[in-house]
Design a protein around this motif. Structure first.
Motif, PDB file in Angstrom:
ATOM      1  N   ILE A 154       3.251  -6.555 -15.635  1.00  0.00           N
ATOM      2  CA  ILE A 154       3.616  -5.352 -14.387  1.00  0.00           C
ATOM      3  C   ILE A 154       3.789  -6.238 -13.032  1.00  0.00           C
ATOM      4  N   THR A 155       4.746  -6.183 -12.297  1.00  0.00           N
ATOM      5  CA  THR A 155       4.773  -6.520 -11.018  1.00  0.00           C
ATOM      6  C   THR A 155       5.017  -5.375  -9.977  1.00  0.00           C
ATOM      7  N   ASN A 156       4.742  -5.606  -8.555  1.00  0.00           N
ATOM      8  CA  ASN A 156       4.752  -4.289  -7.922  1.00  0.00           C
ATOM      9  C   ASN A 156       5.217  -4.898  -6.482  1.00  0.00           C
ATOM     10  N   SER A 157       5.738  -4.052  -5.588  1.00  0.00           N
ATOM     11  CA  SER A 157       5.814  -3.858  -4.415  1.00  0.00           C
ATOM     12  C   SER A 157       5.082  -3.435  -3.305  1.00  0.00           C
ATOM     13  N   ILE A 158       3.858  -3.158  -3.483  1.00  0.00           N
ATOM     14  CA  ILE A 158       2.988  -2.562  -2.700  1.00  0.00           C
ATOM     15  C   ILE A 158       2.906  -3.283  -1.282  1.00  0.00           C
ATOM     16  N   ARG A 159       2.658  -4.486  -1.510  1.00  0.00           N
ATOM     17  CA  ARG A 159       2.684  -5.233  -0.207  1.00  0.00           C
ATOM     18  C   ARG A 159       3.792  -4.949   0.671  1.00  0.00           C
ATOM     19  N   ARG A 160       4.852  -5.257   0.031  1.00  0.00           N
ATOM     20  CA  ARG A 160       6.121  -4.977   1.190  1.00  0.00           C
ATOM     21  C   ARG A 160       6.186  -3.558   1.310  1.00  0.00           C
ATOM     22  N   LEU A 161       6.046  -2.597   0.717  1.00  0.00           N
ATOM     23  CA  LEU A 161       6.015  -0.936   0.969  1.00  0.00           C
ATOM     24  C   LEU A 161       5.121  -0.735   2.181  1.00  0.00           C
ATOM     25  N   ARG A 162       3.679  -1.473   1.975  1.00  0.00           N
ATOM     26  CA  ARG A 162       2.770  -1.385   3.024  1.00  0.00           C
ATOM     27  C   ARG A 162       3.441  -1.693   4.539  1.00  0.00           C
ATOM     28  N   PHE A 163       3.949  -2.886   4.389  1.00  0.00           N
ATOM     29  CA  PHE A 163       4.577  -3.830   5.411  1.00  0.00           C
ATOM     30  C   PHE A 163       5.596  -2.785   6.044  1.00  0.00           C
ATOM     31  N   GLU A 164       6.380  -2.281   5.382  1.00  0.00           N
ATOM     32  CA  GLU A 164       7.512  -1.356   5.830  1.00  0.00           C
ATOM     33  C   GLU A 164       6.942  -0.111   6.474  1.00  0.00           C
ATOM     34  N   ARG A 165       5.919   0.295   5.991  1.00  0.00           N
ATOM     35  CA  ARG A 165       5.111   1.525   6.713  1.00  0.00           C
ATOM     36  C   ARG A 165       4.428   1.250   7.825  1.00  0.00           C
ATOM     37  N   ASN A 166       4.547   0.318   8.866  1.00  0.00           N
ATOM     38  CA  ASN A 166       4.049   0.063   9.850  1.00  0.00           C
ATOM     39  C   ASN A 166       2.617  -0.570   9.346  1.00  0.00           C
ATOM     40  N   GLU A 167       2.726  -1.538   8.602  1.00  0.00           N
ATOM     41  CA  GLU A 167       1.466  -2.276   8.242  1.00  0.00           C
ATOM     42  C   GLU A 167       0.239  -1.180   7.752  1.00  0.00           C
ATOM     43  N   MET A 168       0.720  -0.339   6.835  1.00  0.00           N
ATOM     44  CA  MET A 168      -0.362   0.689   6.352  1.00  0.00           C
ATOM     45  C   MET A 168      -1.397  -0.212   5.478  1.00  0.00           C
ATOM     46  N   THR A 169      -2.549   0.117   6.143  1.00  0.00           N
ATOM     47  CA  THR A 169      -3.611  -0.652   5.354  1.00  0.00           C
ATOM     48  C   THR A 169      -4.110  -0.319   3.920  1.00  0.00           C
ATOM     49  N   GLN A 170      -4.808  -1.374   3.294  1.00  0.00           N
ATOM     50  CA  GLN A 170      -4.888  -1.046   1.960  1.00  0.00           C
ATOM     51  C   GLN A 170      -6.010   0.164   1.860  1.00  0.00           C
ATOM     52  N   GLN A 171      -6.854   0.402   2.820  1.00  0.00           N
ATOM     53  CA  GLN A 171      -7.674   1.457   2.830  1.00  0.00           C
ATOM     54  C   GLN A 171      -7.166   2.814   3.026  1.00  0.00           C
ATOM     55  N   ASP A 172      -6.003   2.834   3.974  1.00  0.00           N
ATOM     56  CA  ASP A 172      -4.986   4.294   4.042  1.00  0.00           C
ATOM     57  C   ASP A 172      -4.542   4.487   2.921  1.00  0.00           C
ATOM     58  N   LEU A 173      -4.013   3.523   2.068  1.00  0.00           N
ATOM     59  CA  LEU A 173      -3.293   3.665   0.648  1.00  0.00           C
ATOM     60  C   LEU A 173      -4.142   4.318  -0.240  1.00  0.00           C
ATOM     61  N   ALA A 174      -5.337   3.771  -0.048  1.00  0.00           N
ATOM     62  CA  ALA A 174      -6.554   3.892  -1.262  1.00  0.00           C
ATOM     63  C   ALA A 174      -6.833   5.336  -1.011  1.00  0.00           C
ATOM     64  N   GLU A 175      -7.275   5.823   0.165  1.00  0.00           N
ATOM     65  CA  GLU A 175      -7.453   7.121   0.424  1.00  0.00           C
ATOM     66  C   GLU A 175      -6.147   8.127  -0.027  1.00  0.00           C
ATOM     67  N   ARG A 176      -5.011   7.717   0.394  1.00  0.00           N
ATOM     68  CA  ARG A 176      -4.016   8.864  -0.043  1.00  0.00           C
ATOM     69  C   ARG A 176      -4.201   8.844  -1.760  1.00  0.00           C
ATOM     70  N   VAL A 177      -4.221   7.892  -2.353  1.00  0.00           N
ATOM     71  CA  VAL A 177      -4.076   7.674  -3.761  1.00  0.00           C
ATOM     72  C   VAL A 177      -5.285   8.188  -4.375  1.00  0.00           C
TER      73      VAL A 177
END
Lengths: 74, 143
Positions: free
Chosen positions: A6-29
């Motif tokens: 399984i591959t993913n585009s999380i890195r690209r999607l984070r970049f496209e959202r104003n460099e959302m950090t992994q921590q930000d995404l982790a808190e949302r998820v």
């Protein structure tokens, strides 16, 4: 390394959202930053629920985040 | 590195260290099958156990103070999966070693030798458990 098919585009999607950090995404998820990092690097395939939560966090469909490479599946 | 990965490293290092120190300071060879009762060994075991608990608690307090948000976070699904898989591996090791204790009885072990064999079995199984956690955290974990 236990890479998945399984591959993913999380890195690209984070970049496209104003460099959302992994921590930000982790808190949302609702997972740890290390788990987001492991998913991003292909070291861990999340459950369906977490996969959906990641897609919701980005505001996209599940298949826009994850793709399955059937050719590499055993 | 997450709080639980740091915790796994602490437990692994401390189990190996304290088991090794206790073994090294025994006045007789620890793997003798039929050792005589020796209060020095028992006192050493108590000291090693208390020392283990104190150092592990202090180390966990330190890593929790350094990263309180990590320490307070609930384990997520990946961390729970790592815990389950590593515990299973450790349980297999403990089952295999403890069941093999029947063989050391036939090799001439007395009750003290058997007790220490089971103690070492537990220490080895726990070391394998935490080593497996570290490997899963470092290399990734599949379903």
């Amino acid at each position: 390394m236990s890479q998945t098919t399984i591959t993913n585009s999380i890195r690209r999607l984070r970049f496209e959202r104003n460099e959302m950090t992994q921590q930000d995404l982790a808190e949302r998820v609702g997972v740890t930053r290390q788990t987001i990092n492991a998913i991003e690097l292909g070291k861990y395939s999340p459950s369906l629920e977490v996969a959906f939560r990641i897609a919701v966090a980005f505001g996209v469909r599940l298949e826009d985040v994850f793709s399955y490479d059937a050719g590499n599946a055993r | 590195m997450s709080f639980r990965e740091k915790s796994a490293w602490i437990m692994l290092i401390m189990i190996v260290l304290m088991t090794s120190l206790w073994t090294a300071h025994m006045p007789w060879r620890p793997l003798t099958l039929a050792p005589d009762p020796n209060p020095i060994v028992f006192h050493g075991l108590i000291l090693a156990t208390v020392g283990f608990v104190v150092i592990v608690v202090v180390a966990h307090i330190v890593i929790a103070v350094l990263a309180p948000r990590d320490a307070n976070a609930r384990a997520d699904e990946r961390e729970r999966l790592i815990g389950l898989k590593a515990t299973r591996i450790g349980a297999y090791v403990y089952a295999a070693l403890s069941l093999s204790s029947i063989f050391i009885i036939h090799l001439g072990a007395n009750e003290i030798g058997l007790a220490y064999f089971l103690l070492y079995s537990f220490a080895i199984a726990e070391a394998v458990n935490y080593a497996a956690r570290v490997v899963y955290y470092r290399r990734g974990v599949g379903a």
